[in-house]
Write a protein that holds these residues in place. Structure first.
Motif, PDB file in Angstrom:
ATOM      1  N   GLU A  67      -1.170   8.264  14.333  1.00 20.58           N
ATOM      2  CA  GLU A  67      -2.105   7.170  14.115  1.00 20.58           C
ATOM      3  C   GLU A  67      -2.021   6.182  15.276  1.00 20.58           C
ATOM      4  N   ILE A  79       0.173  10.716   8.499  1.00 21.17           N
ATOM      5  CA  ILE A  79       0.099   9.538   7.642  1.00 21.17           C
ATOM      6  C   ILE A  79       1.109   9.579   6.527  1.00 21.17           C
ATOM      7  N   LEU A  93       3.203   5.835  -0.238  1.00 17.43           N
ATOM      8  CA  LEU A  93       2.441   4.598  -0.317  1.00 17.43           C
ATOM      9  C   LEU A  93       3.363   3.471  -0.747  1.00 17.43           C
ATOM     10  N   GLU A 137      -3.885   0.065  10.031  1.00 15.66           N
ATOM     11  CA  GLU A 137      -2.781   0.521   9.195  1.00 15.66           C
ATOM     12  C   GLU A 137      -3.318   0.955   7.849  1.00 15.66           C
ATOM     13  N   LEU A 138      -3.255   2.243   7.603  1.00 10.67           N
ATOM     14  CA  LEU A 138      -3.841   2.787   6.386  1.00 10.67           C
ATOM     15  C   LEU A 138      -3.219   2.215   5.114  1.00 10.67           C
ATOM     16  N   PRO A 139      -1.894   2.122   5.027  1.00 18.83           N
ATOM     17  CA  PRO A 139      -1.323   1.575   3.789  1.00 18.83           C
ATOM     18  C   PRO A 139      -1.809   0.152   3.521  1.00 18.83           C
ATOM     19  N   LEU A 162      -5.246   0.440   2.056  1.00 19.75           N
ATOM     20  CA  LEU A 162      -5.205   0.981   0.700  1.00 19.75           C
ATOM     21  C   LEU A 162      -4.671  -0.042  -0.281  1.00 19.75           C
ATOM     22  N   THR A 170      -7.888   7.537  -0.267  1.00 18.50           N
ATOM     23  CA  THR A 170      -6.593   8.097   0.088  1.00 18.50           C
ATOM     24  C   THR A 170      -6.479   8.030   1.600  1.00 18.50           C
ATOM     25  N   GLN A 171      -5.252   8.136   2.082  1.00 15.67           N
ATOM     26  CA  GLN A 171      -5.075   8.111   3.524  1.00 15.67           C
ATOM     27  C   GLN A 171      -5.801   9.277   4.168  1.00 15.67           C
ATOM     28  N   GLU A 172      -5.770  10.439   3.471  1.00 13.86           N
ATOM     29  CA  GLU A 172      -6.437  11.619   4.024  1.00 13.86           C
ATOM     30  C   GLU A 172      -7.932  11.360   4.175  1.00 13.86           C
ATOM     31  N   MET A 202      -8.590   9.069   7.092  1.00 14.66           N
ATOM     32  CA  MET A 202      -8.297   9.733   8.358  1.00 14.66           C
ATOM     33  C   MET A 202      -9.392  10.736   8.711  1.00 14.66           C
TER      34      MET A 202
END
Lengths: 511, 351
Positions: free
Chosen positions: A46, A246, A250, A462-464, A467, A491-493, A496
């Motif tokens: 990432e 990723i 979580l 930052e994905l988390p 989310l 979801t992170q997927e 992404m």
């Protein structure tokens, strides 16, 4: 042509325990990696995972805080880019840095002119040399022409030729295909493969999985400054790769309290700025936190700047509370109760040498000078209230803001905007470069701001973070909105997949 | 431009304020802030400190050279030679703090004074001539502003260009002759005194107070510093950068034409070569006053003290029988020294 397996040769470079800290923040942690001659090695991760820092350490741009580098079984210190070049290591930047007004030939010899200061430059010899190199690469460009005016692709070819000129054994390419056409990419790939077949090592950084799959032999995946895995490309599926990029559990900073979501506060309709972003439409409601995810360079910041009037869009509309508005300057945006905390604090946020007080009150002149003259007592009081409220840690309100830590500077910038009593906040990477403890404070504040009925557009890589905080997540890729994901489905997927460019182009010679 | 929407008052201060303090964790790594500076250090990095020290030093040296030197009326009399430049230097201080520069004011003085003299000579009443001079100053300042702000050209190049252009126009307008025969009341401003103080000195002092208050106490003054410190951040904070900078360039034109009129009165005549080379003296005053050439720092007090410093040094050198040509060397050395000193101090204070 067959890919080199990791075992049949001695590594050309071995890195052990590479650790890098910037201002006390660890961005790389104990990374070990072996690079073999004759391989194309992809670095994936990432934004901010550490792959760029890692390659810059190899290229001598950064020095590791800890760790050792062995080149051909000899311990080396790569203290600067020139030293790297002498060791046969070349970093090719995404947008090549060159001297645009010098000729291609001059750019090719730049940095390797040896001998005495007064040594004569033999122009004829230089041009012959340059032509020889370009012929090696099968590129037909007039080497006496200036660099200015060459396409990015041709500039990259020149950089590659330069790497050959200094007989580099290790060539690092940082997202080389980002601005290339499919045809140019094909040519580049052909050349890269030939370099590998000559026994050179190539580090290839890209976000495009299909390119990595078409070109690379082995892959190393970074996450949060750690090397997660290194493996041959055949043994990993796309899903594996994304999961590994990723894959952290979580974290449970679910700070968003259930708030009532109200009317639409900010709406963008078909915003377009050619070459930067196209046809961007979305809404943000009162009390809602809308995330805007995507890779660096996807155009997220540009959309924010367009809405705030810093670099307005060429077409499209912005509506505030359902009414069409024209925002041509940030002052217009502020009058409409918009606030924008920019991504790059040092450049667009703080007045480094001015006091914390002045920095906090910069956007609300009327509050400190109701009669036209600044009243020190008002200024002091307003700043004091903000310092307490945001728990900004400082020695004195009158000290220059540059003397505070990054997190405290960021709090002061947020405080500046809260004073304008905004109804819509655009936060661009608000927690970048901030310690984890202070991050938690920011998450609380963002949650509380939404709970009080403000509309928030949160740009984050930052994905988390997205989310945990957002009610809805928009994703941009290459200047377009590619997804609008509800909290329940996020979801992170999913993020992404929407963020990674979907290249429709045909890549020559895939596998 | 602004929609009518009825923003409901949002409780800005409480909602976000309650929780964060609860989650404050101890700093994990590194320092959260640098410690406050001791008072002596704060004083030492004031931009005017070096200027004040030099001024005191110059007075001490001067008084050793000649006993006439401590004669205050002699000093005041000599200072009228510098008042015009000093007044312009006050405005120039603002321009430099904002991160720009204007090298055309001496030429603007000459052209606006030539306009004044020509209009007067053509038979217009003197008030109309004065008005024409200010209009000319306004136009010249606006032209600089358009080039620098509208076309985004570097102010140093633009004003070197207009420095030459305005001087050339003055020469075309006035030719080689000197225009005089102004009415008696207009001539000899430097011999008129209020409470034994020559009028130009009073004008300068009053201007310094007004500009100083503007810079130090008003919002536009504050914003000039913010623009000079970080123009991009200033724009992000909603500061109207272009408007303020344009105002400063136009202000330069107006102040220069005032200075041109004072010079015309003092010399009782106007020629196209009025104030030739004056821009360097003005820059010298600003730099000597501790204003940072890259913008963001400086004070009116500094420029005020520096202009007195120049008066003292020039007077001192005259008293000590140093020829005028050698005085240039001293000025040059002073300028370089002051730039080194302010740069060193700022570099240190930036840590």
């Amino acid at each position: 042509m067959q890919p080199v397996s990791a075992t049949d040769k001695a590594p050309m470079m071995s890195l052990r325990g590479i650790t890098k800290q910037f201002a006390g923040v660890e961005v790389l942690r104990d990374v070990d990696l072996d690079l073999y001659p004759g391989e194309i090695h992809a670095l994936l991760g990432e934004n901010g995972a550490g792959k760029s820092t890692f390659s810059k350490i190899i290229a001598g741009v950064h020095r590791p805080t800890r760790g050792t580098i062995t080149l051909n079984s000899e311990r080396v210190e790569i203290s600067n880019p020139l030293a790297a070049q002498r060791l046969g290591i070349t970093l090719i930047h995404q947008e090549p840095i060159s001297f645009p007004d010098l000729s291609i030939a001059e750019n090719l010899v730049m940095g390797r002119t040896e001998g005495s200061l007064l040594k004569r430059v033999t122009w004829g010899e230089m041009t012959r040399d340059a032509n020889r190199l370009m012929n090696l690469l099968d590129i037909r460009i007039d080497v006496t022409k200036p660099m200015r005016g060459l396409s990015i692709a041709d500039q990259q070819m020149v950089e590659i030729a330069r790497a050959l000129a200094s007989d580099s054994r290790l060539i690092i390419m940082d997202e080389p295909t980002a601005s290339l056409t499919p045809k140019e990419t094909a040519i580049l790939f052909r050349i890269v493969r030939r370099l590998r077949d000559e026994g050179r090592t190539i580090i290839f950084i890209s976000h495009r999985l299909e390119e990595v799959r078409a070109l690379c032999d082995r892959v190393t995946i970074f996450r949060d400054g750690n090397r997660v895995t290194t493996d041959t490309i055949q043994s990993l599926t796309d899903t594996d790769i994304i999961r590994l990029m990723i894959g952290r559990p979580l974290q449970d900073y679910m700070h968003k309290q259930g708030t009532t979501i109200g009317d639409v506060a900010l709406e963008a309709r078909n915003l377009t700025l050619p070459g930067t972003f196209e046809d961007i439409s979305f809404t943000v409601r009162k009390g809602e936190i809308v995330g805007l995810g995507g890779l660096v360079g996807a155009g997220r910041t540009d959309v924010a700047k367009a809405i705030f009037g810093i670099a307005p869009a060429q077409s499209g509309r912005v509506l505030i509370n359902g009414q069409d508005v024209q925002i041509r300057d940030p002052s217009d945006a502020i009058a409409l109760k918009l606030a924008f905390v920019p991504e790059d604090r040092a450049i667009a946020g703080i007045f480094r040498s001015l006091s914390v007080e002045q920095n906090i009150t910069a956007a609300v002149p009327d509050q400190i000078a109701p009669s036209g003259f600044i009243r020190r007592s008002l200024e002091k009081g307003i700043a004091e209230a903000q310092v307490t409220r945001m728990s900004i840690r400082l020695a004195s309100q009158r000290q220059p803001i540059g003397e505070l830590s990054g997190g405290n500077q960021q709090k002061a910038i947020l405080a500046r905007w809260l004073l304008t009593d905004p109804e819509v906040l655009i936060l661009d990477e608000p927690t970048r470069g901030i310690d984890i403890g202070v991050k938690a404070e920011f998450y609380d504040m963002i949650g509380a701001l939404a709970a009080s009925g403000r509309a928030i557009l949160l740009i984050s890589s930052e994905l988390p973070e997205l989310l945990a905080l957002c009610d809805r997540i928009l994703v941009m890729s290459e200047g377009r909105l590619t997804a609008n994901i509800l909290r329940a489905e996020a979801t992170q997927e999913a993020i992404m997949f929407a963020a990674v460019p979907k290249t429709t182009r045909q890549i020559e010679g895939v596998a | 431009m602004t929609p009518v929407g009825s923003p409901k008052p949002v409780d800005a201060l409480d909602s976000a304020g309650q929780q964060p303090t609860a989650t404050v964790s101890a700093p994990q790594s590194g320092r959260e802030f640098a410690p406050a500076r001791p008072i002596w250090q704060v004083l030492l990095i004031r931009p005017e400190t070096v200027t004040l020290a030099l001024l005191i030093g110059a007075i001490i040296v001067g008084s050793q050279l000649s006993r006439f030197f401590l004669d205050i009326s002699y000093i005041l009399e000599s200072s009228t030679l510098y008042s015009e430049y000093s007044i312009v230097a006050l405005m120039l201080t603002l321009v430099i703090i904002s991160g720009e520069i204007d090298l055309s004011p001496a030429s603007m003085m000459a052209l606006s004074a030539c306009v004044f003299a020509s209009v007067f000579q053509a038979g217009a009443p003197i008030w109309l001539a004065i008005l024409a001079s200010f209009a000319c100053g306004l136009a010249m300042g606006a032209f600089n502003a358009i080039l620098v702000i509208g076309f985004r050209l570097p102010s140093i190049i633009v004003t070197i260009g207009t420095l030459t252009l305005y001087r050339g126009l003055a020469q075309v307008l006035a030719g080689d002759r000197s225009i005089s025969h102004f009415p008696d009341w207009f001539v000899g401003i430097d011999y008129r005194e209020i409470l034994d103080v020559p009028v130009p000195v009073i004008l300068f002092t009053v201007a310094a107070i007004i500009v100083g208050l503007f810079l130090g106490m008003t919002i536009p003054g504050r914003q000039i510093y913010q623009i000079g410190t970080n123009e991009i951040a200033a724009r992000h904070a909603g500061i109207r950068v272009q408007r303020i900078k344009a105002g400063l360039f136009v202000g330069m034109g107006l102040v220069a034409s005032l200075a041109g009129l004072i010079t015309a009165s003092r010399l009782a005549s106007v020629r196209y070569d009025m104030a030739t080379g004056g821009e360097l003296q003005m820059v010298l005053m600003v730099m000597l006053g501790g204003t940072y050439i890259f913008g963001g720092r400086g004070t009116i007090l500094g420029t005020f003290l520096a202009s007195w410093l120049l008066v003292i040094i020039a007077t001192g050198m005259t008293v000590a029988n140093i020829v005028v040509t050698s005085q240039l060397i001293v000025m040059g050395v002073l300028l370089i020294t002051s730039i080194i000193a302010t740069n060193a101090i700022y570099a240190r204070s930036q840590r």
